[in-house]
Design an enzyme around this catalytic site. Structure first.
Site, mmCIF file in Angstrom:
data_model
loop_
_atom_site.group_PDB
_atom_site.id
_atom_site.type_symbol
_atom_site.label_atom_id
_atom_site.label_comp_id
_atom_site.label_asym_id
_atom_site.label_seq_id
_atom_site.Cartn_x
_atom_site.Cartn_y
_atom_site.Cartn_z
ATOM 1 N N CYS A 79 0.830 -1.204 0.000
ATOM 2 C CA CYS A 79 0.000 0.000 0.000
ATOM 3 C C CYS A 79 0.858 1.245 0.000
ATOM 4 O O CYS A 79 0.536 2.247 -0.612
ATOM 5 C CB CYS A 79 -0.891 0.027 1.211
ATOM 6 S SG CYS A 79 -2.362 -0.881 0.925
ATOM 7 N N CYS A 118 12.740 3.557 -8.836
ATOM 8 C CA CYS A 118 11.279 3.466 -8.699
ATOM 9 C C CYS A 118 10.917 4.206 -7.410
ATOM 10 O O CYS A 118 11.709 5.019 -6.933
ATOM 11 C CB CYS A 118 10.800 2.025 -8.674
ATOM 12 S SG CYS A 118 11.312 1.132 -7.209
#
Lengths: 158, 485
Positions: free
Chosen positions: B290, B441
């Site tokens: 999440c 990333c």
């Protein structure tokens, strides 16, 4: 008098159930045999406004899925139909249904109350560790559920 | 059309069992019957206008109760049967035994506070006493934990334990509504405990700041009636599942990701566990957590509230719970569905011949893929500071950003080439094997996956990972790009 719900109050009993020991013994033995699953069946007899007389009991298959049978029962509509057809022309009719509550008290659950047909007798047998504990009977008249008093005697046949 | 009406429906139709009706469809027959027996209409139909659950309509031997059949023409010579459907069953079993319920009592202030519960037939005083007697352990005081903890506290659960080793950060406040701005930097467990005390001071609430590991998970949940999984990572989720099954404590499981969530209950008698459904977690980096993938703010409110309802149903022993079923909720399409899940008899944990008896007995890092079993060439990487230094000193570095477009829109890396992870192999020839290439990333996990993917595809050039990803670069500002953050 036991109050449970403002819509479905259980009123003090003016209803009675009469049966004999043989029939009760038979229902109890079915309930004990089916433990830890619920048993169910049809009650046959006669009734007037306030008195239900159980003359016979007819065991039916619990149509619930196997995982649900420990706390649920279903009597197939066609089982009721067949039983009714068989009674055509006799003085008897279907007066109610019975089922057991394995390891739970013999009180109506919400599921029981929701599914109750008006004017019919519902007999509950609580079974604990494979042995009968308690037997109760309820009737729904309109939106009100009444607990019936049970009289069980050793009546001579015929 | 001839209709047979079961005598058990006599309170609606009198004692007549066979009657001739107008109409050749079920709809017309029912209309004719209710016109002739106005009293029956109230008995046959509920307040919602649908046939009541105890009515079944058969045409010959086929059940035609469902509305979709009501306009089908019935062949001449068929028999229409109006029959009862008799069903019911025992009241549900509570996970709180009667003896425990009898030990507690409700005082006047509690009768007042929980009056809305006491009004519910299924809960009543007995149910509220069970809630008070219950001991619930909540693992995770984050997005899912926020509604779970607050609702269980408000509902009157007598003993709560909140386990979380993290501290509140500003980005938590978007979905972790149990914490406020002034709780930032405080331990989440303590902040959640204070919220519980604010709701009801009589609750016995414990804040546990420890990280759940294989060697402590059994003691963390020991003595509780119920465990609620509000975690956000696979490792803790599998640890909890194993510990709950081994300790025979039911576990209310949930997971959320972006717009979707799922809820189920594990460890109920005869029911499945997490390993029955997902024997192994996905490879690291494949599914973002999440923290990396994001969630829409109220999603965890919805899913966590379902967890709280399921917990209360188990405690009181009412209703149909999610044992044996996985509920999925999609908030974007506003859809939800149930998937039937059953116990796997080959499950190493709860199967017929289990091989797991102790949570300590096996390596979660390896199981969760955090440690690769095969000899994979380790990925070299730079820390944020090292990469910044390299760029500052003017060394030629190719930076490949593998994030998705919407992530780059939040914070882009100056001078980076953009190749989303799914296109890497196809666009491999855009890379120069003669130069160092750094992959970035958000958190430095997907970039490792990118490097492995390229290696497998046969790329030979030197590849480096930005450790900690863009999140680690947050506090570094390049002199030539002062405005990029």
């Amino acid at each position: 008098m036991r109050k449970t719900h403002y819509q479905n109050e259980i009123a003090s009993s003016v209803y009675s159930v009469e049966t004999d020991e043989d029939i009760m013994a038979r229902i109890i033995s079915i309930a004990e045999k089916e433990y830890p699953y619920e048993c169910c069946g049809i009650l046959i007899g006669r009734c007037d406004d306030h008195c239900f007389e159980i003359s016979d009991a007819y065991e039916t298959c619990n149509h619930e899925r196997s995982v649900k049978r420990a706390d649920s029962f279903t009597i197939g509509p066609m089982d009721v139909y067949k039983c009714e057809r068989a009674l055509t022309g006799t003085e008897y009719e279907i007066i109610g249904f019975y089922h057991s509550h394995p390891d739970r008290p013999a009180v109506l659950s919400v599921k029981d109350e929701t599914g109750m047909l008006p004017g019919l007798l519902y007999v509950l047998i609580s079974v604990s560790a494979g042995m009968r504990k308690d037997i109760t009977a309820y009737i729904r008249i309109n939106e009100i559920i009444h607990e019936a008093t049970m009289y069980c005697e050793n009546r001579p046949k015929g | 059309m001839k209709v047979y009406i079961s005598a058990t429906l006599r309170s609606f139709f009198g004692r007549r069992t066979e009657t001739e009706t107008q109409g050749n469809t079920i709809r017309k027959i029912l209309k004719d019957l209710t016109d002739r027996y106005p009293e029956a209409s109230k008995g046959l139909y509920g307040d919602d206008g649908n046939l009541r659950g105890f009515i079944r309509i058969f045409v010959d031997d086929e059940d035609r109760t469902d509305k979709s059949f009501h306009d089908d023409e019935i062949a001449d010579g068929s028999t229409v049967l109006l029959l009862p459907f008799i069903a019911g069953g025992a009241p549900g079993e509570s996970i709180i035994p009667d003896e425990r319920r009898k030990e507690v009592s409700l005082d006047d202030s509690e009768i007042d506070r929980f009056s809305k519960h006491l009004l519910l037939r299924e809960i009543g005083v007995k149910g509220q006493k069970r809630i008070k007697a219950a001991r619930v352990c909540i693992i995770g005081a984050g997005a899912l934990g926020s509604p779970v903890i607050q609702y269980l506290a408000a509902a009157g659960v007598g003993t709560l334990k909140i386990v979380d080793s993290d501290s509140v950060t500003p980005e938590n406040l978007q979905s972790q509504v149990i914490h406020g701005t002034r709780d930032v930097k405080r331990p989440k467990a303590a902040s959640a405990r204070d919220t519980v005390r604010n709701i009801n001071r009589n609750i016995d609430v414990t804040a546990d700041n420890t990280r759940v590991e294989a060697d402590n998970v059994m003691s963390v949940i020991e003595g509780f009636d119920l465990v609620i999984d509000c975690t956000d990572n696979y490792k803790t989720r599998y640890l909890l599942n194993d510990a709950c099954i081994l300790s025979r404590i039911p576990l209310v499981y949930a997971a959320v990701y972006q717009y979707e969530g799922q809820v189920s209950i594990f460890g109920l008698k005869g029911g499945p566990c997490l390993r029955c459904i997902y024997p192994e977690p996905p490879a690291p980096g494949l599914v973002p957590t999440c923290a990396e993938g994001g969630t829409i703010s109220p999603l965890s409110g919805i899913v966590g509230s379902i967890q709280a309802v399921e917990a209360l149903k188990l405690i009181i022993g009412i209703g149909e719970n999610l044992g044996g079923r996985l509920l999925t909720v999609d908030t974007l399409g506003l859809k939800s569905k149930f998937l039937n899940v059953s116990r796997n008899e080959h499950c190493p944990l709860c199967g017929n011949s289990p091989s797991i008896y102790e949570p300590e007995g096996f390596n979660y890092e390896e199981f969760c893929g955090l440690m690769k079993e095969e000899e994979e060439i380790p990925v070299e990487g730079y820390t944020a500071e090292e990469l910044a230094e390299k760029i500052e000193s003017g060394e030629p570095v190719t930076v490949i950003d593998v994030r998705e477009p919407h992530e780059r829109a939040v914070k882009s890396f100056p001078g980076a080439s953009v190749i989303p992870i799914g296109q890497l192999v196809r666009r491999m020839n855009e890379l120069d094997p003669e130069h160092d290439t750094v992959f970035i990333c958000k958190q430095g996990l997907r970039s490792i996956l990118a490097i492995h993917t390229l290696r497998e595809a046969g790329y030979k050039g030197p590849m480096y990972n930005l450790k900690g990803g863009m999140d680690a670069m947050k506090d570094i500002i390049f002199s030539n790009e002062a405005g990029w953050l």
